[in-house]
Every structure is written in C-alpha cells, then in structure tokens.
Design an enzyme around this catalytic site. Structure first.
Site, PDB file in Angstrom:
ATOM      1  N   GLY A 228       0.829  -1.199   0.000  1.00  0.00           N
ATOM      2  CA  GLY A 228       0.000   0.000   0.000  1.00  0.00           C
ATOM      3  C   GLY A 228       0.860   1.244   0.000  1.00  0.00           C
ATOM      4  N   SER A 229       0.321   2.323   0.516  1.00  0.00           N
ATOM      5  CA  SER A 229       1.018   3.609   0.446  1.00  0.00           C
ATOM      6  C   SER A 229       2.150   3.677   1.470  1.00  0.00           C
ATOM      7  CB  SER A 229       0.021   4.732   0.707  1.00  0.00           C
ATOM      8  OG  SER A 229      -0.539   4.565   1.990  1.00  0.00           O
ATOM      9  N   VAL A 232       0.900   4.722   5.088  1.00  0.00           N
ATOM     10  CA  VAL A 232       0.324   3.633   5.892  1.00  0.00           C
ATOM     11  C   VAL A 232       1.420   2.616   6.245  1.00  0.00           C
ATOM     12  CG1 VAL A 232      -1.345   1.739   5.896  1.00  0.00           C
ATOM     13  CG2 VAL A 232      -2.013   3.962   4.991  1.00  0.00           C
ATOM     14  N   GLY A 233       2.331   2.375   5.321  1.00  0.00           N
ATOM     15  CA  GLY A 233       3.430   1.443   5.598  1.00  0.00           C
ATOM     16  C   GLY A 233       4.247   1.875   6.808  1.00  0.00           C
ATOM     17  N   GLU A 250       5.568  -3.344   0.921  1.00  0.00           N
ATOM     18  CA  GLU A 250       5.716  -3.004  -0.505  1.00  0.00           C
ATOM     19  C   GLU A 250       4.970  -1.695  -0.702  1.00  0.00           C
ATOM     20  OE1 GLU A 250       7.470  -4.413  -2.736  1.00  0.00           O
ATOM     21  OE2 GLU A 250       7.933  -6.315  -1.787  1.00  0.00           O
ATOM     22  N   CYS A 284       1.770   0.639  -8.752  1.00  0.00           N
ATOM     23  CA  CYS A 284       2.962   1.037  -7.994  1.00  0.00           C
ATOM     24  C   CYS A 284       4.146   1.157  -8.942  1.00  0.00           C
ATOM     25  CB  CYS A 284       3.241   0.040  -6.897  1.00  0.00           C
ATOM     26  SG  CYS A 284       3.277  -1.636  -7.493  1.00  0.00           S
TER      27      CYS A 284
END
Ligand code: NAD
Length: 495
Positions: A228-229, A232-233, A250, A284
């Site tokens: 995800g973004s 958020v990671g 990722e 991505c």
C-alpha cells in the site's frame, strides 16, 4: 437489491459483530452498488486470529507437497473462472478487461508456482566442523500471517502473499482493500473450494484504521505482509514494532523511463503510453516520469502528445476503452490537486489536465490522461507519487544525467531504459537504484516467478514473487546432529 457478503472466519460466513456494513461501488458508474460488505472491527479480528492460531497447529504438520496439491487446484479453478472474475474485477475497480484478465493470470501463475514450491522449499546441508556430526538448516512455518492489501491488483497482490504464506504452512487473517472486497471474497471462496481447511485462511472486511490496525497490533499475529502507500506502511511499521512482528512492506513508487537518442523511438513510445496510462496510472510500477535525451525531446514529445490525445476513456468492460476511471472520488481529487501543483510550479501542461465528464463519463471518476513537459527534477510532480494518469517529462543531456535524475527520489521500485547500445544498457543496470530495471520494456510488466520489490522508501528490503518470497514466510532453523557418542565442543575441541 445489492448482493450482501460476509466475513469468512473458521470456515463460517459471519456478519461483523457491530452489525455495520459498507457499500462497494463501480468507479465507472458510481450509482451502481456492486455489493454490501461487513464493516468489521477489532472483535472480528480477534475471532479470526483465534481460528487461525488453532488451525496452524494442524496445518503446519500437513506435508508441503500436499499443501502444493491444493495450490494446483486453486490454479485450476482460477483458470476455469478467469473471464468471469476479470469482468467482476473491472466492474469493481475500473481497469480495462485486458488488464483484469492479466491480474487473474498473475494469480494463476502464482498458484502454479506455489504448487511446485511444495516439492522444493529447499533447505541447506553443510559440513560440520566436527567429526561425526551433521549440520543442516530447514525452513519452518512461522505462525499466523496478517495480510493487508491495496485495491489496484485485487487478485494478484493477495495471491502473491497468501499462496506462499499458506504453502509454507502458515495460516492467514486477510484484510482486503474496501474498494475491492468482492474479488478478494471470490479468491477466498475458491481457496475453500480447492480444499483449504477451515481456519487456515480467514477474511475480515473493513477499514484500515479499524481492521488493519487491529491486525497489526494483535499480539498473536506473528508477521504482517502489507502492500500500500508509504504513509500507511510507516504507520504499520510503528504499530507492528510493539510486538516485534516480522513485517514486509511493498510501498509507493515514482518510476521513470529513460529514452536515449539511439533508442527505437516507436518502441519507446508504445512503452511509455502503456506504462503511464495503463491501469489509469494507478500501479505502484506506473511510469510517472519520462526522461528524454535532449536530441529527441521535441520530436518524441510531439508524437507522445498526439498518441495520448487519441486514448479513449471509458468503462473498462467496453471493447473501445483504453483507459478506465480513477478508483474513487478522493483519488481523482488527488490527481486534480497535483495538476494544480504542476501548474503552480511552472511545468508546461501539454495535454489533459481536467476531469472527464462528457456523456456517460459523468457518472464515473474519469480523469484525462495528462502530460506535463519541461518538468525539472526538484518539482513536486517529479518527486511525489500521484497514482493517476499524470506523466512528467524531463530533459537530459546524457545517460549519466538521466540516471542521476531517475535516482533522485525517495522511492526505488521500477525503472526502464530504452537504448540500442548494449554498453549504455549495462551501465544503467549497474547504476540505477531500483528493485526492478527493464531494458527496452516499460516500467510495468513484472512476472510472477521473479523477485518483486523496491529499494529506499519503496519498502523495507523484502521481496515478493518467485523463490524470494519464501524467505519472508519461513523461519530458518539450524539443526545439528552429533553421532559421535561424546561431548564435542565447537570452536574448542577442534582447535
Ligand atoms: P493504502 O495504503 O491507502 O491502503 C492499503 C491497505 O492498507 C488497505 O487495505 C487499507 O485499508 C489498509 N490500511 C489503511 N490504513 C491502515 C492502518 N493504519 N493500519 C493497517 N492497515 C491500514 O493504499 P491504497 O490506496 O489501497 O493503494 C495504493 C498504494 O499502494 C500506492 O501508494 C501504491 O504505490 C501502493 N502499491 C504498492 C505496490 C508495491 O508492490 N510496491 C503495489 C501496489 C500498490
């Protein structure tokens, strides 16, 4: 009346304990409700973790080749249902049918790869430094895996994580993105049909701050695999550190394609159109920067603008559509805000720049394919992930300068160089800082049996795909067997 879905916990369909629900709508026609899903919370995650923990004790003892047999069946069912799943996926997230077929195919490839890995999961044997002693290292499953996924590859990305997790003997609590819960529900249904036992894979629908956070913080979840973004990671990394979980992240990208003056320009043009506007730029690995050698800059840009103007926006289910909608209203607003940022920064808007709302498009979250020329490396539109159909074009004098510009972001996922000069290609392969480098191929197009992931802030060093993902989902155990019948002290008795 829209279809209604439930969570699947311990093999049973269950409502969210709160009784709340959320709707899933078609981004090409937001009046169309696809289905209603449970809006779960921490208490639902607790149930799912309990089921996964109990199931782990049996599942870890099932021989890996047997687990592989189930993966093969999953692959077979996906093959049989490929077209139907692809159509539903296009309705759910908007990308055109050719691409959703590709998404399902990636799941099929991943299933068959996992099936064969059941008969490998290689360990190592090495000589011991002492006589009559045997040394080996074996892979063991870890426990309960929390799987949190984005919406842009609703089937492929969950399979990249769940198949190797389960093949390795782990059990799963899976939270899909709220924009694409239906494809994920179908995937789990197929896994059950193929013979995955109750409790081994559990799906809990709901939002990131509720279900996602509950998974990340849960003391009985051993590892988290997240795509995800970057924002958020980073949050997940902080939350998971409370219980020292193993975490694979990722995250975002700001991928670039370099085109040298010796390149096959027609090939490079096809590449950038596909890389920048495929999946409406919502990959991505999307090409969001195009770095052109000054000698071909004007000519290449003119043809690119011409070809971009001819791309047809529309519902991805229609055969004439080249580019689908943005995933939702918020994402389209982000794209709009970056168009404004680009103009404020002094970049030259050469095509697109607006939402597309003519005729039937008015019902969806469409945005025109957009190109900014004369972008400079420090501009925000050259630095930040936009995740939409916006391409920034930069001019360089040499390969070295191009690689410098390409490397000049916090991300490092995918990269591409178009050149006919083998020497330049190898310099690029050596000097580009990215997890993936393509030569004469656009920045998108990863294959399921190759390592996938990025450097710098695109991730935290793990890789999905191929053989590499099995390093994340297994624990190494070193085993020593002494058959000498006496105490032998390593490093002491032999030196
Ligand atoms: P997102 O980060 O908003 O959401 C991803 C998932 O995380 C969703 O399921 C969401 O509900 C959940 N989530 C949100 N907040 C959470 C929290 N606090 N704790 C736990 N979970 C939480 O990303 P998105 O908008 O769904 O996807 C787009 C992003 O994903 C882009 O940045 C893109 O680059 C990235 N992406 C990366 C890869 C890769 O492999 N590197 C692949 C695809 C997408």
């Amino acid at each position: 009346m829209a279809e209604s879905y439930k969570n699947l916990i311990n093999g049973k369909l269950t409502e969210a304990k709160s009784g709340r629900t959320f709707e899933n709508r078609n981004p090409a026609n937001w009046e169309e409700v696809i289905a209603v899903f449970p809006k779960s919370g921490k208490e639902d995650v607790d149930e799912a973790v309990k089921a996964a923990r109990a199931a782990f004790e049996k599942w870890r003892l099932v021989p890996a080749p047997k687990r592989g047999d189930i993966m093969r069946k999953i692959g077979d069912i996906l093959v049989a249902r490929k077209e139907e799943i692809a159509r539903e996926m296009t309705r759910e997230m908007g990308k055109v049918l050719a691409e959703t077929r590709g998404d399902v195919q990636e799941g099929i490839d991943t299933a068959y790869y996992a099936a064969t890995e059941g008969r490998r999961l290689f360990g190592n044997t090495v000589p011991s430094e002492l006589p009559n002693k045997f040394a080996m290292a074996v892979r063991t499953p870890i426990g309960v895996a929390g799987i949190i996924t984005p919406w842009n590859f609703p089937l492929a990305i969950p399979t990249w994580k769940i198949f190797p997790a389960v093949l390795s003997g782990n059990t799963v609590v899976f939270k899909p993105a709220t924009d694409t819960p239906k494809t994920s529900a179908t995937l789990v249904e197929i896994m059950m049909e193929a013979g995955i036992p109750e409790g081994v894979v559990n799906i809990v629908h709901g939002g990131g701050s509720e279900v996602g956070t509950a998974i990340t913080l849960h003391p009985d979840i051993d590892l988290i695999s997240f795509t995800g973004s970057s924002a958020v990671g980073k949050q997940i990394s902080r939350d998971a550190s409370e219980t020292l979980k193993r975490v694979s992240l990722e995250l975002g990208g700001k991928n670039a394609q370099i085109v040298m003056d010796d390149a096959d320009l027609d090939l490079a043009l096809d590449g950038v159109l596909w890389g920048a506007f495929g999946t409406t730029g919502q990959r991505c690995t999307a090409t969001s920067r195009l770095i052109l050698h000054e000698k071909i800059y004007d000519q290449f840009l003119a043809t690119l603008i011409d070809r971009t103007k001819k791309l047809r926006l529309g519902d991805g289910l229609l055969p004439d559509s080249d580019v689908g909608p943005c995933i939702n209203e918020a994402q389209r607003s982000v794209v709009q805000s970056y168009v404004q940022i680009g103009m404020n920064e002094g970049a030259k808007l050469v095509t697109g720049g607006s939402i597309a709302a003519e005729g039937v498009l008015a019902k969806g979250w469409f945005h025109q394919p957009t190109i900014f020329a004369d972008v400079t490396p420090e501009m925000r539109i050259a630095q930040e992930e936009i995740f939409g159909p916006v391409l920034s074009v930069l001019r360089v004098k040499s390969l070295e300068e191009g690689i410098g510009v390409l490397n000049n972001t916090v991300y490092g996922l995918s990269s591409s160089v178009y050149t006919r000069d083998v020497n330049k290609a190898f310099v690029a392969i050596r000097d580009i800082k990215a997890g993936i480098t393509y030569i004469n191929v656009p920045t998108i197009g990863a294959e399921a049996h190759m390592p996938f992931g990025g450097v710098k802030q695109t991730g935290n060093g793990h890789r999905e795909g191929g053989w590499t993902v099995y390093d994340f989902f297994t624990e190494w155990k070193a085993v020593y067997i002494d058959y000498s019948g006496k105490l032998q002290r390593a490093q002491i008795d032999n030196y």
